[in-house]
Design an enzyme around this catalytic site. Structure first.
Site, mmCIF file in Angstrom:
data_model
loop_
_atom_site.group_PDB
_atom_site.id
_atom_site.type_symbol
_atom_site.label_atom_id
_atom_site.label_comp_id
_atom_site.label_asym_id
_atom_site.label_seq_id
_atom_site.Cartn_x
_atom_site.Cartn_y
_atom_site.Cartn_z
ATOM 1 N N TYR A 170 0.840 -1.208 0.000
ATOM 2 C CA TYR A 170 0.000 0.000 0.000
ATOM 3 C C TYR A 170 0.874 1.255 0.000
ATOM 4 O O TYR A 170 0.725 2.124 -0.856
ATOM 5 C CB TYR A 170 -0.910 -0.039 1.229
ATOM 6 C CG TYR A 170 -1.893 1.101 1.328
ATOM 7 C CD1 TYR A 170 -3.014 1.151 0.511
ATOM 8 C CD2 TYR A 170 -1.703 2.124 2.258
ATOM 9 C CE1 TYR A 170 -3.936 2.193 0.617
ATOM 10 C CE2 TYR A 170 -2.626 3.170 2.372
ATOM 11 C CZ TYR A 170 -3.739 3.194 1.548
ATOM 12 O OH TYR A 170 -4.648 4.227 1.664
ATOM 13 N N VAL B 184 -11.977 3.076 13.724
ATOM 14 C CA VAL B 184 -13.234 3.732 14.124
ATOM 15 C C VAL B 184 -14.411 2.783 13.916
ATOM 16 O O VAL B 184 -15.240 2.578 14.818
ATOM 17 C CB VAL B 184 -13.441 5.061 13.353
ATOM 18 C CG1 VAL B 184 -14.801 5.658 13.679
ATOM 19 C CG2 VAL B 184 -12.331 6.051 13.705
ATOM 20 N N ARG C 226 -3.563 8.725 16.288
ATOM 21 C CA ARG C 226 -4.066 9.021 14.949
ATOM 22 C C ARG C 226 -4.873 10.311 15.067
ATOM 23 O O ARG C 226 -5.328 10.682 16.161
ATOM 24 C CB ARG C 226 -4.985 7.913 14.415
ATOM 25 C CG ARG C 226 -4.307 6.562 14.145
ATOM 26 C CD ARG C 226 -3.296 6.619 13.024
ATOM 27 N NE ARG C 226 -2.763 5.297 12.694
ATOM 28 C CZ ARG C 226 -1.702 4.741 13.293
ATOM 29 N NH1 ARG C 226 -1.068 5.371 14.260
ATOM 30 N NH2 ARG C 226 -1.280 3.549 12.896
ATOM 31 N N ASN D 68 -6.303 9.633 8.274
ATOM 32 C CA ASN D 68 -7.400 8.740 8.724
ATOM 33 C C ASN D 68 -8.780 9.403 8.666
ATOM 34 O O ASN D 68 -9.025 10.360 9.399
ATOM 35 C CB ASN D 68 -7.146 8.269 10.151
ATOM 36 C CG ASN D 68 -5.910 7.402 10.248
ATOM 37 O OD1 ASN D 68 -4.798 7.878 10.024
ATOM 38 N ND2 ASN D 68 -6.087 6.137 10.556
ATOM 39 N N PRO E 193 2.374 2.576 12.488
ATOM 40 C CA PRO E 193 2.963 3.877 12.843
ATOM 41 C C PRO E 193 2.603 4.297 14.269
ATOM 42 O O PRO E 193 1.468 4.120 14.704
ATOM 43 C CB PRO E 193 2.356 4.836 11.810
ATOM 44 C CG PRO E 193 1.975 3.972 10.659
ATOM 45 C CD PRO E 193 1.557 2.668 11.262
ATOM 46 N N GLN F 56 -0.413 4.599 20.740
ATOM 47 C CA GLN F 56 -0.182 5.145 19.388
ATOM 48 C C GLN F 56 -1.288 6.147 19.068
ATOM 49 O O GLN F 56 -2.406 6.013 19.577
ATOM 50 C CB GLN F 56 -0.111 4.030 18.328
ATOM 51 C CG GLN F 56 -1.403 3.328 17.974
ATOM 52 C CD GLN F 56 -1.715 2.125 18.857
ATOM 53 O OE1 GLN F 56 -1.443 2.144 20.051
ATOM 54 N NE2 GLN F 56 -2.323 1.100 18.286
HETATM 55 P P1 NAD Z 1 -12.627 1.718 0.197
HETATM 56 O O1 NAD Z 1 -11.972 0.402 0.248
HETATM 57 O O2 NAD Z 1 -13.961 1.883 0.844
HETATM 58 O O3 NAD Z 1 -12.797 2.208 -1.307
HETATM 59 C C1 NAD Z 1 -11.919 1.840 -2.350
HETATM 60 C C2 NAD Z 1 -12.760 1.534 -3.573
HETATM 61 O O4 NAD Z 1 -11.887 1.175 -4.666
HETATM 62 C C3 NAD Z 1 -13.703 0.331 -3.360
HETATM 63 O O5 NAD Z 1 -14.995 0.653 -3.807
HETATM 64 C C4 NAD Z 1 -13.075 -0.773 -4.202
HETATM 65 O O6 NAD Z 1 -13.996 -1.726 -4.659
HETATM 66 C C5 NAD Z 1 -12.419 0.035 -5.314
HETATM 67 N N1 NAD Z 1 -11.328 -0.676 -5.969
HETATM 68 C C6 NAD Z 1 -10.284 -1.324 -5.385
HETATM 69 N N2 NAD Z 1 -9.478 -1.836 -6.323
HETATM 70 C C7 NAD Z 1 -10.015 -1.491 -7.533
HETATM 71 C C8 NAD Z 1 -9.638 -1.728 -8.878
HETATM 72 N N3 NAD Z 1 -8.541 -2.413 -9.183
HETATM 73 N N4 NAD Z 1 -10.419 -1.230 -9.864
HETATM 74 C C9 NAD Z 1 -11.550 -0.520 -9.576
HETATM 75 N N5 NAD Z 1 -11.956 -0.270 -8.316
HETATM 76 C C10 NAD Z 1 -11.183 -0.740 -7.307
HETATM 77 O O7 NAD Z 1 -11.596 2.773 0.786
HETATM 78 P P2 NAD Z 1 -11.752 4.332 1.083
HETATM 79 O O8 NAD Z 1 -11.482 4.545 2.504
HETATM 80 O O9 NAD Z 1 -12.995 4.869 0.487
HETATM 81 O O10 NAD Z 1 -10.494 4.918 0.284
HETATM 82 C C11 NAD Z 1 -10.615 5.562 -0.973
HETATM 83 C C12 NAD Z 1 -9.253 6.095 -1.405
HETATM 84 O O11 NAD Z 1 -8.782 7.028 -0.437
HETATM 85 C C13 NAD Z 1 -8.188 5.008 -1.514
HETATM 86 O O12 NAD Z 1 -7.376 5.283 -2.635
HETATM 87 C C14 NAD Z 1 -7.391 5.161 -0.247
HETATM 88 O O13 NAD Z 1 -6.062 4.754 -0.408
HETATM 89 C C15 NAD Z 1 -7.486 6.668 -0.007
HETATM 90 N N6 NAD Z 1 -7.285 6.972 1.423
HETATM 91 C C16 NAD Z 1 -8.254 6.676 2.343
HETATM 92 C C17 NAD Z 1 -8.020 6.956 3.693
HETATM 93 C C18 NAD Z 1 -9.058 6.688 4.741
HETATM 94 O O14 NAD Z 1 -8.798 6.953 5.916
HETATM 95 N N7 NAD Z 1 -10.236 6.182 4.428
HETATM 96 C C19 NAD Z 1 -6.805 7.512 4.088
HETATM 97 C C20 NAD Z 1 -5.843 7.768 3.122
HETATM 98 C C21 NAD Z 1 -6.091 7.510 1.790
HETATM 99 N N1 UDP Z 2 -6.346 -0.465 15.839
HETATM 100 C C1 UDP Z 2 -6.715 -0.978 17.066
HETATM 101 N N2 UDP Z 2 -7.792 -1.823 17.126
HETATM 102 C C2 UDP Z 2 -8.517 -2.156 16.039
HETATM 103 C C3 UDP Z 2 -8.149 -1.619 14.774
HETATM 104 C C4 UDP Z 2 -7.046 -0.785 14.716
HETATM 105 O O1 UDP Z 2 -6.097 -0.705 18.103
HETATM 106 O O2 UDP Z 2 -9.495 -2.927 16.190
HETATM 107 C C5 UDP Z 2 -5.216 0.456 15.789
HETATM 108 C C6 UDP Z 2 -4.154 0.130 14.735
HETATM 109 O O3 UDP Z 2 -3.197 -0.777 15.247
HETATM 110 C C7 UDP Z 2 -3.570 1.495 14.465
HETATM 111 C C8 UDP Z 2 -4.755 2.439 14.629
HETATM 112 O O4 UDP Z 2 -5.708 1.732 15.402
HETATM 113 O O5 UDP Z 2 -2.595 1.822 15.421
HETATM 114 C C9 UDP Z 2 -5.393 2.874 13.337
HETATM 115 O O6 UDP Z 2 -5.650 1.709 12.562
HETATM 116 P P1 UDP Z 2 -6.402 1.760 11.154
HETATM 117 O O7 UDP Z 2 -6.321 0.388 10.576
HETATM 118 O O8 UDP Z 2 -7.744 2.375 11.321
HETATM 119 O O9 UDP Z 2 -5.582 2.792 10.276
HETATM 120 P P2 UDP Z 2 -4.010 2.996 9.972
HETATM 121 O O10 UDP Z 2 -3.185 2.104 10.842
HETATM 122 O O11 UDP Z 2 -3.870 2.692 8.538
HETATM 123 O O12 UDP Z 2 -3.795 4.410 10.311
#
Ligand code: NAD
Ligand code: UDP
Length: 323
Positions: free
Chosen positions: A153, A196, A219, A182, A283, A217
């Site tokens: 990722y 969450v 966020r 996040n 992280p 940790q």
């Molecule tokens: P999500 O998993 O709900 O949405 C991702 C979507 O992409 C899904 O609908 C999935 O089916 C689609 N997808 C995955 N692979 C695909 C492919 N090969 N072709 C077409 N569609 C595909 O996740 P999200 O939280 O909505 O995240 C959306 C974007 O935002 C992602 O790129 C993610 O990396 C970025 N992002 C999200 C967060 C967050 O906290 N939610 C943080 C940082 C970055």
């Molecule tokens: N985490 C946790 N319990 C859970 C899911 C996640 O303590 O049931 C912790 C995880 O180890 C991380 C933080 O919460 O330190 C945020 O995790 P998340 O997967 O939401 O996002 P990311 O690590 O990608 O920021």
């Protein structure tokens, strides 16, 4: 399919990953603003239910497609969100995760080049890895393990950023890169394992609240509506500001504080907190410096944790029978 003239006015906008958590909110907001939206998704982690109400709208179109394959459509703007975002989802098929970020970026950048569309990449705070700089500023290059379980990722997203900036330098493509911190809210997948949604679903089901590690940790949690406003401001900025720019809420919480807050907000819950092992390369802290977003986009988040959690708890309560 959307042809090269919008039949309805507004812009023709492609949202990849549009059936996912963030994508579904973005499609909805873009439609509300009068645009025509083509939502592309392969349903790897997305869900038809997230976009069901949009299918009635004549300006909305859905196409099932995997972005690792080329796509030929005519659009004015592209929001590239396709990529699983939760650790358990992106680690399920890590090779596909890297392909989605890298091949997906190449295909969408190629599409943008041909159609002269402006393209926005949904990058991530994960490009900073386990950071030595706190809070994280955009000029920080990060500290990422290239061979760990999060690397598919993190490195995929870093490579996508490289591709975006090379298309900008080499082909003068109008690009926008945002680094999302996040984000949470309605339409999160109840079992995607992010903190969450996990804590809320566990509390509603009276299951143990699973803190990984000792919960120290940190966020910084952003409500999805704030993110969508930032994304659209970035896409539509008139200065051709490319970013990268952090989009997140700088209020930082420990994971233990989050667990306690969720329990306080669901007082009927019988859940208790338990402590599990910390996953590899998790992280230790994360907080966005949003000075650049304030300066360049006049953007800052408006919804603080308690208000956002209330809305999110309401959503999971409304689908409690499916949890
Ligand atoms: P999500 O998993 O709900 O949405 C991702 C979507 O992409 C899904 O609908 C999935 O089916 C689609 N997808 C995955 N692979 C695909 C492919 N090969 N072709 C077409 N569609 C595909 O996740 P999200 O939280 O909505 O995240 C959306 C974007 O935002 C992602 O790129 C993610 O990396 C970025 N992002 C999200 C967060 C967050 O906290 N939610 C943080 C940082 C970055
Ligand atoms: N985490 C946790 N319990 C859970 C899911 C996640 O303590 O049931 C912790 C995880 O180890 C991380 C933080 O919460 O330190 C945020 O995790 P998340 O997967 O939401 O996002 P990311 O690590 O990608 O920021």
């Amino acid at each position: 399919m959307i042809d090269n003239k919008s039949a309805y006015g507004g812009k023709k906008i492609l949202v990849t990953g549009g059936a996912g958590f963030i994508g579904s909110h973005l499609c909805r907001r873009l439609l509300e603003e009068g645009n025509e939206v083509l939502c592309v998704d392969n349903f790897f982690t997305g869900n038809k239910k997230n976009i069901l109400d949009l299918t009635e709208n004549k300006k909305f179109e859905f196409m099932r497609h995997d972005v690792t394959f080329p796509l030929y459509v005519e659009v004015d703007q592209i929001y590239n969100l396709a990529c699983p975002a939760s650790p358990i989802h992106y680690q399920f098929d890590p090779v596909q995760t890297t392909k989605t970020s890298v091949h997906g970026a190449i295909n969408m950048l190629g599409l943008a080049k041909r159609t002269k569309a402006t393209i926005l990449q949904a990058s991530t705070s994960e490009v900073y890895g386990d950071p030595e700089i706190h809070p994280q500023v955009e000029s920080y290059w990060g500290r990422v393990n290239p061979i760990g379980i999060r690397s598919c990722y993190d490195e995929g997203k870093r490579c996508a950023e490289t591709l975006f900036f090379d298309y900008w330098r080499q082909h003068k493509l109008p690009i926008r890169v945002i680094r999302i911190f996040n984000t949470y809210g309605p339409n999160m997948h109840p079992r995607d394992g992010r903190v969450v949604s996990n804590f809320i679903v566990q509390a509603l089901k009276n299951e143990d609240i699973t803190i990984y590690g000792d919960g120290s940790q940190t966020r910084s949690f952003q409500y999805v509506d704030d993110l969508i406003s930032g994304m659209i401001k970035m896409m539509d900025n008139k200065e051709n500001f490319t970013g990268p720019v952090n989009i997140g809420n700088p209020h930082e919480f420990t994971i233990k504080e989050l667990a306690e807050k969720v329990l306080k907000m669901i007082p009927e819950s019988k859940s208790r907190i338990i402590y599990n092992d910390l996953p590899q390369d998790d992280p230790k802290k994360r907080q966005p410096d949003i000075t650049l977003a304030k300066e360049k986009l006049d953007w800052e988040p408006k919804i603080q944790l308690e208000e956002g959690l209330k809305k999110t708890i309401g959503y999971f309560n409304s689908i409690k029978s499916e949890l």
